[in-house]
Write an enzyme that holds these catalytic residues in place. Structure first.
Site, PDB file in Angstrom:
ATOM      1  N   LYS A  87      18.599 -14.707  -8.731  1.00 11.48           N
ATOM      2  CA  LYS A  87      16.985 -14.621  -9.150  1.00 11.48           C
ATOM      3  C   LYS A  87      16.613 -13.183  -8.770  1.00 11.48           C
ATOM      4  CE  LYS A  87      17.450 -18.557 -10.964  1.00 11.48           C
ATOM      5  NZ  LYS A  87      18.917 -18.791 -11.109  1.00 11.48           N
ATOM      6  N   ASP A  88      15.414 -12.841  -9.423  1.00  9.04           N
ATOM      7  CA  ASP A  88      14.725 -11.835  -9.100  1.00  9.04           C
ATOM      8  C   ASP A  88      14.240 -11.787  -7.623  1.00  9.04           C
ATOM      9  OD1 ASP A  88      14.282 -12.640 -12.014  1.00  9.04           O
ATOM     10  OD2 ASP A  88      13.879 -10.376 -11.982  1.00  9.04           O
ATOM     11  N   LYS A  89      13.849 -10.602  -6.931  1.00  6.31           N
ATOM     12  CA  LYS A  89      13.358 -10.453  -5.718  1.00  6.31           C
ATOM     13  C   LYS A  89      11.919 -10.675  -5.753  1.00  6.31           C
ATOM     14  CE  LYS A  89      12.847  -7.237  -1.791  1.00  6.31           C
ATOM     15  NZ  LYS A  89      11.333  -7.064  -1.738  1.00  6.31           N
TER      16      LYS A  89
END
Length: 423
Positions: A87-89
């Site tokens: 997943k995105d940071k």
């Protein structure tokens, strides 16, 4: 199809938008709460076994770093933690992870800022990449162009529903430093020194001045000991590689293996993603449709069945695509031999020849990384039923995507902005 004017997108093979309509501009991720991702899991078939299934919610954490910190608190190797999707940071993300041979009581004692863990079950097997039903997104784009904004949003929504190029997004290649595919290319060619040089030494202007200076000095000197002194403490992967080189001068293969295994494998697969983007743009160059099958096109059905378009079945294939039963797909090559079926396969083979990489290189990389890089089909178009809300200069998008598809690919079709506005 409208060409992208942004050099970075062109470098990554993302050369087109689906429509010629003007974008809404704006910026993503003004705060992590503007980008919310909820993983949709596959059913857990058993509730027994050594792998504890946990729901991980994190805010502004890179996944690999979060996993390492969780493992440290549990007193275990990070290799005992697995997940289904990266997943995105800069986001608020909820996803499932599996942890081998720990107790629920131990997990309850893990306390990290902006991270929560909830035990939800057990399994005989760890999670694996791609073993999820999809992801649900709730995204706010801030500071959009207000002139005619509702009409621009509506135009983009119609295009997203019909189908847009299913590019691998910027984060697949590195958000601040898009180098993963370049490192992967070096690994595929067996140039481990070159791979290390890029990973540690390739500087980008959006990094801190301290990081840029350290990278530039390493590029100029290849001095690993000096790199350890120069590299900021938070650059843990680069420091691990430099530390290995200090202890083992010239062992660039070993320096690469100092990276977490999943990250090392992602470097090679990032080059496959780059090839896909380039081949997809080549199809658009040739004036071929994303949704109208050509003879020789590969088809990927919802049940994973594959087929090849022929003169005999072309009309039936067109009907299946229009009804959403299948999509035109591109075969991304790996270690296996590929039989060319049509123009898309030929475009991909031309790209492979230009790069000087073949199936044997993927086979060698598979042994080096200890991960199989077999070929895979990926749909060339992405469609999403997007729920929108316009509020002043802000636009909210809600939609769900299958595994392996990028929300930023949808957002770029709305924004048509500098890709750095999406990080």
């Amino acid at each position: 199809m409208m060409p992208s004017p942004h050099p970075l997108e062109q470098e990554l093979g993302m050369r087109y938008y689906a429509s010629d309509a003007p974008g809404i501009g704006g910026r993503l991720r003004v705060s992590p709460a503007d980008f919310v991702v909820e993983e949709l899991p596959l059913p857990i078939s058993d509730q027994n076994g050594p792998h504890l299934i946990c729901l991980l919610t994190k805010t502004n954490w890179e996944l690999q770093r979060a996993v390492k910190e969780i493992a440290k608190r549990l007193g275990i190797s990070h290799r005992r933690i697995a997940w289904a999707g990266t997943k995105d940071k800069n986001a608020v993300t909820t996803q499932f992870i599996s942890i081998y041979n720990v107790t629920p009581e131990a997990v309850e004692q893990v306390h990290l800022a902006d991270i929560s863990l909830e035990v939800v079950g057990r399994s005989q097997h760890p999670l694996s990449l791609g073993s999820l039903a999809g992801n649900r997104f709730d995204i706010v784009i801030r500071d959009c162009i207000e002139d005619g904004l509702p009409a621009r949003v509506q135009a983009a929504t119609e295009v997203a529903s019909a189908g847009i190029p299913n590019y691998y997004g910027l984060q697949r290649f590195g958000v601040v430093r898009p180098v993963t595919h370049l490192v992967g290319e070096r690994i595929l060619k067996g140039d481990y020194e070159g791979a290390v040089a890029i990973y540690i030494g390739r500087a980008y202007p959006r990094e801190s001045e301290e990081a840029q200076r350290a990278r530039t000095h390493f590029t100029e000197t290849h001095d690993a000991r000096a790199a350890l002194a120069d590299l900021p403490i938070w650059m843990t992967y680069e420091r691990a590689m430099a530390n290995h080189l200090v202890a083992n001068p010239g062992d660039y293969a070993g320096a690469l293996r100092a990276l977490p295994p999943k990250l090392l494998s992602l470097l090679v697969s990032a080059y496959q993603s780059y090839l896909f983007n380039c081949a997809l743009s080549s199809r658009i160059d040739a004036g071929m449709s994303l949704t109208e099958p050509e003879i020789g096109d590969r088809l990927l059905f919802e049940n994973s069945r594959e087929d090849i378009v022929s003169a005999r079945n072309r009309q039936a294939a067109l009907m299946h695509v229009r009804r959403g039963r299948c999509r035109i797909a591109l075969f991304i090559p790996g270690s296996g031999q590929v039989t060319s079926r049509g123009p898309m396969d030929e475009m991909m083979q031309e790209l492979m020849i230009e790069s000087g990489i073949d199936a044997g290189d993927f086979e060698r990389a598979s042994r080096f990384v200890e991960t199989a890089f077999s070929g895979v089909l990926r749909p060339i178009s992405l469609s999403a039923d997007v729920e929108t809300e316009v509020s002043g200069a802000d636009v909210r998008l809600k939609f769900t995507l299958p595994p392996g598809h990028y929300a930023t690919t949808v957002c770029r079709e709305y924004m048509k902005a500098d890709p750095y506005m999406m990080i």
